[in-house]
Structures are given as structure tokens and as C-alpha cells.
Design a protein around this motif. Sequence first.
Motif, PDB file in Angstrom:
ATOM      1  N   VAL A 278       0.848  -1.199   0.000  1.00  0.00           N
ATOM      2  CA  VAL A 278       0.000   0.000   0.000  1.00  0.00           C
ATOM      3  C   VAL A 278       0.882   1.247   0.000  1.00  0.00           C
ATOM      4  CG1 VAL A 278      -1.781  -1.200   1.334  1.00  0.00           C
ATOM      5  CG2 VAL A 278      -0.100   0.234   2.533  1.00  0.00           C
ATOM      6  N   ALA A 279       0.243   2.388  -0.238  1.00  0.00           N
ATOM      7  CA  ALA A 279       0.942   3.672  -0.122  1.00  0.00           C
ATOM      8  C   ALA A 279      -0.072   4.714   0.320  1.00  0.00           C
ATOM      9  CB  ALA A 279       1.563   4.079  -1.455  1.00  0.00           C
ATOM     10  N   ARG A 280       0.438   5.784   0.921  1.00  0.00           N
ATOM     11  CA  ARG A 280      -0.419   6.925   1.219  1.00  0.00           C
ATOM     12  C   ARG A 280      -0.822   7.567  -0.104  1.00  0.00           C
ATOM     13  NH1 ARG A 280      -2.843   8.587   5.140  1.00  0.00           N
ATOM     14  NH2 ARG A 280      -1.962  10.662   5.456  1.00  0.00           N
ATOM     15  N   ILE A 281      -2.041   8.101  -0.158  1.00  0.00           N
ATOM     16  CA  ILE A 281      -2.487   8.753  -1.387  1.00  0.00           C
ATOM     17  C   ILE A 281      -2.977  10.167  -1.096  1.00  0.00           C
ATOM     18  CG2 ILE A 281      -3.022   6.659  -2.693  1.00  0.00           C
ATOM     19  CD1 ILE A 281      -5.912   6.874  -1.831  1.00  0.00           C
ATOM     20  N   THR A 282      -2.905  11.011  -2.125  1.00  0.00           N
ATOM     21  CA  THR A 282      -3.366  12.404  -2.008  1.00  0.00           C
ATOM     22  C   THR A 282      -4.898  12.411  -1.985  1.00  0.00           C
ATOM     23  OG1 THR A 282      -3.453  12.654  -4.395  1.00  0.00           O
ATOM     24  CG2 THR A 282      -1.362  13.218  -3.316  1.00  0.00           C
ATOM     25  N   PRO A 283      -5.520  13.570  -1.634  1.00  0.00           N
ATOM     26  CA  PRO A 283      -6.991  13.619  -1.606  1.00  0.00           C
ATOM     27  C   PRO A 283      -7.647  13.244  -2.937  1.00  0.00           C
ATOM     28  CG  PRO A 283      -6.114  15.481  -0.410  1.00  0.00           C
ATOM     29  CD  PRO A 283      -4.937  14.797  -1.055  1.00  0.00           C
ATOM     30  N   ASP A 284      -6.916  13.380  -4.052  1.00  0.00           N
ATOM     31  CA  ASP A 284      -7.518  12.966  -5.321  1.00  0.00           C
ATOM     32  C   ASP A 284      -6.976  11.623  -5.809  1.00  0.00           C
ATOM     33  OD1 ASP A 284      -5.043  13.834  -5.991  1.00  0.00           O
ATOM     34  OD2 ASP A 284      -5.676  15.151  -7.623  1.00  0.00           O
ATOM     35  N   GLY A 285      -6.315  10.878  -4.927  1.00  0.00           N
ATOM     36  CA  GLY A 285      -6.014   9.475  -5.236  1.00  0.00           C
ATOM     37  C   GLY A 285      -4.639   9.188  -5.809  1.00  0.00           C
ATOM     38  N   GLN A 286      -3.754  10.207  -5.852  1.00  0.00           N
ATOM     39  CA  GLN A 286      -2.415   9.951  -6.408  1.00  0.00           C
ATOM     40  C   GLN A 286      -1.488   9.402  -5.319  1.00  0.00           C
ATOM     41  OE1 GLN A 286      -2.136  10.260  -9.757  1.00  0.00           O
ATOM     42  NE2 GLN A 286      -4.313  10.744  -9.475  1.00  0.00           N
TER      43      GLN A 286
ATOM     44  N   PRO B 204       4.945   9.312  -3.189  1.00  0.00           N
ATOM     45  CA  PRO B 204       6.199   8.537  -3.246  1.00  0.00           C
ATOM     46  C   PRO B 204       6.848   8.405  -1.869  1.00  0.00           C
ATOM     47  CG  PRO B 204       6.146  10.229  -4.968  1.00  0.00           C
ATOM     48  CD  PRO B 204       4.995  10.506  -4.047  1.00  0.00           C
ATOM     49  N   GLY B 205       7.471   7.262  -1.648  1.00  0.00           N
ATOM     50  CA  GLY B 205       8.215   7.058  -0.406  1.00  0.00           C
ATOM     51  C   GLY B 205       7.363   6.628   0.773  1.00  0.00           C
ATOM     52  N   THR B 206       6.086   6.350   0.546  1.00  0.00           N
ATOM     53  CA  THR B 206       5.213   5.974   1.663  1.00  0.00           C
ATOM     54  C   THR B 206       4.775   4.510   1.594  1.00  0.00           C
ATOM     55  OG1 THR B 206       3.222   6.657   0.469  1.00  0.00           O
ATOM     56  CG2 THR B 206       4.273   8.317   1.856  1.00  0.00           C
ATOM     57  N   GLU B 207       5.414   3.746   0.701  1.00  0.00           N
ATOM     58  CA  GLU B 207       4.979   2.359   0.510  1.00  0.00           C
ATOM     59  C   GLU B 207       5.305   1.471   1.703  1.00  0.00           C
ATOM     60  OE1 GLU B 207       6.196   0.403  -3.026  1.00  0.00           O
ATOM     61  OE2 GLU B 207       5.736   2.149  -4.288  1.00  0.00           O
ATOM     62  N   GLU B 208       4.404   0.533   1.982  1.00  0.00           N
ATOM     63  CA  GLU B 208       4.689  -0.508   2.973  1.00  0.00           C
ATOM     64  C   GLU B 208       3.844  -1.731   2.633  1.00  0.00           C
ATOM     65  OE1 GLU B 208       3.040  -0.081   6.948  1.00  0.00           O
ATOM     66  OE2 GLU B 208       1.851   1.642   6.296  1.00  0.00           O
ATOM     67  N   VAL B 209       4.203  -2.878   3.209  1.00  0.00           N
ATOM     68  CA  VAL B 209       3.420  -4.091   2.993  1.00  0.00           C
ATOM     69  C   VAL B 209       2.673  -4.433   4.279  1.00  0.00           C
ATOM     70  CG1 VAL B 209       3.493  -6.564   2.515  1.00  0.00           C
ATOM     71  CG2 VAL B 209       4.912  -4.997   1.172  1.00  0.00           C
ATOM     72  N   ILE B 210       1.355  -4.550   4.162  1.00  0.00           N
ATOM     73  CA  ILE B 210       0.522  -4.934   5.306  1.00  0.00           C
ATOM     74  C   ILE B 210       0.330  -6.442   5.250  1.00  0.00           C
ATOM     75  CG2 ILE B 210      -1.741  -4.687   6.379  1.00  0.00           C
ATOM     76  CD1 ILE B 210      -2.020  -2.082   4.686  1.00  0.00           C
ATOM     77  N   PRO B 211       0.705  -7.180   6.300  1.00  0.00           N
ATOM     78  CA  PRO B 211       0.490  -8.630   6.256  1.00  0.00           C
ATOM     79  C   PRO B 211      -0.993  -8.978   6.296  1.00  0.00           C
ATOM     80  CG  PRO B 211       1.657  -7.967   8.279  1.00  0.00           C
ATOM     81  CD  PRO B 211       1.291  -6.718   7.558  1.00  0.00           C
ATOM     82  N   ALA B 212      -1.387  -9.967   5.509  1.00  0.00           N
ATOM     83  CA  ALA B 212      -2.780 -10.419   5.483  1.00  0.00           C
ATOM     84  C   ALA B 212      -2.820 -11.797   4.843  1.00  0.00           C
ATOM     85  CB  ALA B 212      -3.651  -9.459   4.672  1.00  0.00           C
TER      86      ALA B 212
END
Lengths: 112, 401
Positions: B257-265, B268-276
Motif C-alpha cells: 500500500v501507499a499513502r495517497i493524495t486527496p484525489d487518489g495519487q 512517493p516514499g510511503t509504501e509498505e506491505v501490510i500482512p494479510a
Amino acid sequence: MSQRILHHPVLGSLNQRKTLHFTFNESSYTAYEGETIAAALLASGVRTLRVHEEKGTPRGIYCNIGHCYECRVSVNGVPTVRACMTLVQDGMEVTAGTVLPTPLKKGDVAHG
Amino acid sequence: MDDVLVIGAGPAGLSAAIACAKHGLSVRVVDEFYRSGGRLLGQLHQEPDGSWWNGIDEAARLDQEARSAGVEISAGVSVYNVNRIDNGWEVSTTAGEFHAPMLLLATGASETAVPVPGWTLPGSMSIGAAQVMTNVQRVRVGQRGVVIGVNILSVAIARELQLAGVKVDRMILPPSSAVTGHAGNPEAVMRSLLRVAHLAPSPFIRWGSQLMKSHWMQRLGVSLYPAKGFSMWDIPIQLRTGALEIVGSRQVEGVRVARITPDGQTIPGTEEVIPADFVCIAGGLSPLAELAAIAGCPFAYVPSLGGHVPIHDEKMRTPLPGLFVAGNITGIESAKVAMAQGSLAGLSIASTHGVLSDQSLIQQAIHQVEYVRQKATIQFHPEISSGRAIISQMATECMGI
């Protein structure tokens, strides 16, 4: 360990159900009467029901109501049976789909 | 030969069958699923008064009432063709050919697929699949899951999973793309959530829904949206987190996943993997209307009804003689609306068949559909009534009535 939800705070507990036996890829599994093939296998921790016919990548249920055909298996030799729509019957033999030859696809021979 | 053939044993089909049978018609209902009830079967939610809507009980009640009225219900039968013949319809099924002068299509809806990279990995499934597996088949879909797609349906089902002891780690948005459209846009998702925020147990969300009625406040709300999200029923809803890929070697192991801007973009640099170990993809519902298309029924594209719907009038008649529709095939609404539509379609069929002595029942049933629609706690789409009006107008033009 079974993943069955025997007790539910609103839907209640499941009563004693008749036990059935079936095989998947020649291994034995237990199901309860009224369970689909997909549900009985998932309860035993089996998620992969077939592999993609060409690429060999694993597939399991997607929609669980018969629309997508991702869960297709062979039952007693009959191919393309939806595991999510088919109730387990005692003695049923279920097999996963395997990779099939693609003799007409370019490159198969060269890379084989 | 039966007088009426109904395709679909859900709330609409069973209600119609009951109405027909009570007016002396012989009715057969076929359904592809191994038991009757349609998508009622998975439903489980709390009404505003605190009582539980238990779809399994509702389905059992309708099934019992239909059978008592003499309706023949054939479960586990798939329909693959419908063909107009002299004085009726020929329906090809996995249990052979059926013929009837009147045909009702009550096939319901299907889930809209949202392609997410990695979505074919076992453990990845539609949100409806998880609902049926949990409430109907009573098997856990996993130990810890992520729901991709935040809408009315997915929030309700996430709560059902939690109720059954299946942990939903968080709910996030799908990747922003031409295919996902508004579903990947935090602002658009926030607006649609706010329409149902009055149902949320959290006073904060109720407060928020009052606060965020104007557009700039919504934008501010999304901008300030906390990274951890707001929780509904203890499930974090993270509108500012987007799924990039479902990861795993032979089955689902997590979501990148990554953080996204209010319009969905993606930021960069906010990626991480959530275990599931499982992922539910929620893309909303669309009318399941292939059989109407095969029958030759004209269609209209009405986004507020969920997509392409067969044209039909307020009595649930299509322009084709003896072909009727009811339930979600006519537009995405609640099961209660589907039941009211089914009862109306049944009366309409009885009238067309010449066995309805009191025609005023049809007008009453039309009003009942409207009443149930207005009373619904959840509107799947805010413009549903105008969508209905568009279809009625098209039917009038189409049928010259």
C-alpha cells in the motif's frame, strides 16, 4: 485446525451435522452435509483449487456464487464444475485443473 | 407447462412467485444456487431500532410461503438461453427445456470486478464471496484480512466478518485508475460515506457528517484525514491509503500500500506491505441482465441504477410480450425494495394472464414499492428515484403507453 464458524453471536450455533468424506487430488478430506466443495476445502485450509491452464499460477474462489468460474474443478471425472456451487457428496472425487499443453502457441517449442 | 416461469429465487423472484400462486397461477422458480434465497442469504445487519435483519430467516420465510402456495422451486438449475416462441417463452436450462407464457427475470446483481495487481492469488476474493462464506457456509475466509474498496456494501460486510470473529485489519481504497474511477478517489469516497454516516455508531462520524456538508469542508476533511483512519465498529477505514498490489508467492501474504493524495495519487516514499492472509475486493454491484439481452429486450444505461438495465414500466413489464423483470436486474436497491417489486410483478403477471379481479391491487403495489424505497435506511445511490423516472419515461416511449 478447522476454520468452521460453529458459534455465531447472531446466527447461532451449528447443530450436529452429518459427516461426509471426499477426496481432493487423492487426499482425504471431511465435509459436513450442506457444505460446498469450496467451503469444505477452505475449512481444511485449502485455498488453491486449480492452476491456470497455461501459466500454472494458482487460483481459488473469487466470487463464491457461480459467476466467475475461477473455482472450476473436476468432480468424479466431469470437468469445469464450480466448487462454490456444488455440494459435497459422500465419496466424491475432486481434482484440481492442471497445466494443459499449448501446442499451437508460438515459442513453446523453442523455449521447451 | 407452467403459467409462469421465474428465473431467480431471491427476494424478488420468490415474492413474485407467491403473488402469482395466490392468484391461482402455476409457477416454477429456477435458481442456479443450491438453495433458494438469492443474496438475501448472506445479509445480516442491525436496523436503526437495534433489531437484526437476518437474511437467512427472511429467505426461509419466503421459501416456505412460496412452497405452501404451491410454487415449484428448482435450485441448482442454471439457465443458459431464453427464446421467444409463439405465445410465450422457451427457457433452456441444465435441467432441460421449460416453456411458459409468462417469464419473470429476477436474476439480481453481480459484483463489479476491480482489477488489482495480484488479485488472482488464492485468498483474494470479492467482498460478497467472503459474506457468503462467512454467514451462509460458516467458514472463516482467513485470520487477518484487508478490504480494498470502501462503500456501503463493503463496510456492512466488513462488520459481518468481524461479528463472526474474522479480523478485518483495515479498509483501504483500490489503485486509482480509469477502471476504478471514483472508488480510488478519497474525496469521492468520503462524499458517498457521508450519505450513510448517520448509521455509524461513532458520535464522531455523526458529528463529522454534519460538519462536512459543504464541498470545501469535505476537502479539508479528507486533507486532514488521519493516517490511521477513523474506525467504524473498530475497523479502521483508511481513505488516504491505496492498494498498489496484492502480494504472495502461492497465496495472499499481504498488500503493498501507499499513502495517497486527496484525489487518489500515490505519495512517493510511503509504501509498505501490510500482512494479510485474505483480501476482499469491493467494487459495488451491477444488474445481472444477460438473459434480458438474450431475450431481445431493449436496454438503457442509467448509472444511478447501477449500469445497463432492461427497459421496463412501473408495472415491471418489459416491451416484450410476457417478459417481466423485478429486483436488482432493474437497478441496485435493498432486498426490501426487491420484495415489493416482486409482489408488484406477480400482480402484473396475474393481470396480464387475466386472473386479477381487483386491478386496484396493482396501484397499491406500485405505491408500496415507492414507500419502501423512501423508507429505506440505505440508498445505494442518492439519485435512485430520478433513475427510476428515466426508465419509466423510456418505457412509455418504447411501449407507446
